[in-house]
Design a protein around this motif. Sequence first.
Motif, short mmCIF file in Angstrom:
data_model
loop_
_atom_site.label_atom_id
_atom_site.label_comp_id
_atom_site.label_asym_id
_atom_site.label_seq_id
_atom_site.Cartn_x
_atom_site.Cartn_y
_atom_site.Cartn_z
N PHE A 41 0.85 -1.19 0.00
CA PHE A 41 0.00 0.00 0.00
C PHE A 41 0.88 1.24 0.00
O PHE A 41 1.80 1.35 0.81
CB PHE A 41 -0.89 0.05 1.25
N ASP A 52 -5.12 4.15 3.83
CA ASP A 52 -5.89 3.20 3.03
C ASP A 52 -5.61 1.76 3.46
O ASP A 52 -6.49 0.90 3.43
CB ASP A 52 -5.59 3.38 1.54
N SER A 54 -8.34 -0.84 4.85
CA SER A 54 -8.48 -2.21 4.38
C SER A 54 -8.52 -3.20 5.55
O SER A 54 -9.30 -4.15 5.55
CB SER A 54 -7.32 -2.55 3.43
N TYR A 98 -5.75 1.11 -3.73
CA TYR A 98 -6.14 -0.21 -3.23
C TYR A 98 -5.79 -1.27 -4.28
O TYR A 98 -6.63 -2.00 -4.75
CB TYR A 98 -7.65 -0.27 -2.94
N PRO A 135 -5.74 -5.08 -2.06
CA PRO A 135 -6.49 -5.19 -0.81
C PRO A 135 -7.01 -6.61 -0.59
O PRO A 135 -7.22 -7.37 -1.54
CB PRO A 135 -7.65 -4.23 -1.03
#
Length: 140
Positions: A90, A95, A99, A118, A121
């Motif tokens: 990432f 983010d 996740s 993403y 993810p």
Amino acid sequence: MVILIDINILLDHLLKREPFYQDARKVVELCSEDDYNGCIALHTVTTMWYILRKFPEEQRRKTLDYVCGIMQVVGTSHEAVVNAINDDTFKDFEDCVQSKCAMTANADYIITNNIKDYMHPAVSAITPKDFLEMLSKEES
């Protein structure tokens, strides 16, 4: 279906930010229906409080109460945060934590306008527009 709503979707809805407002509104409205369990990451609440600081405190409280009234607030574990710190797949730490929260909630999707962050993810990220189109096709 469990969907984790990213802060950018909430802000598009609450602040009526174009060109994303209509799709964000529809996704947020789905969270109040029985077939969809909307959730938000704990850090979304604190970040929204900060971002909305130019609004009167009473309005901020009412706005966050509205959001928490239709969406479940979810967190994650200490271990998951440490894992996020060390997760180089990432580019954006927030983010990655998002996740991890989606995983904790057993979310089917993360709804975001920021899908480029993403790339790997554990929970699929999808834009509101694509999510609504997918649901429309399923209903047909």
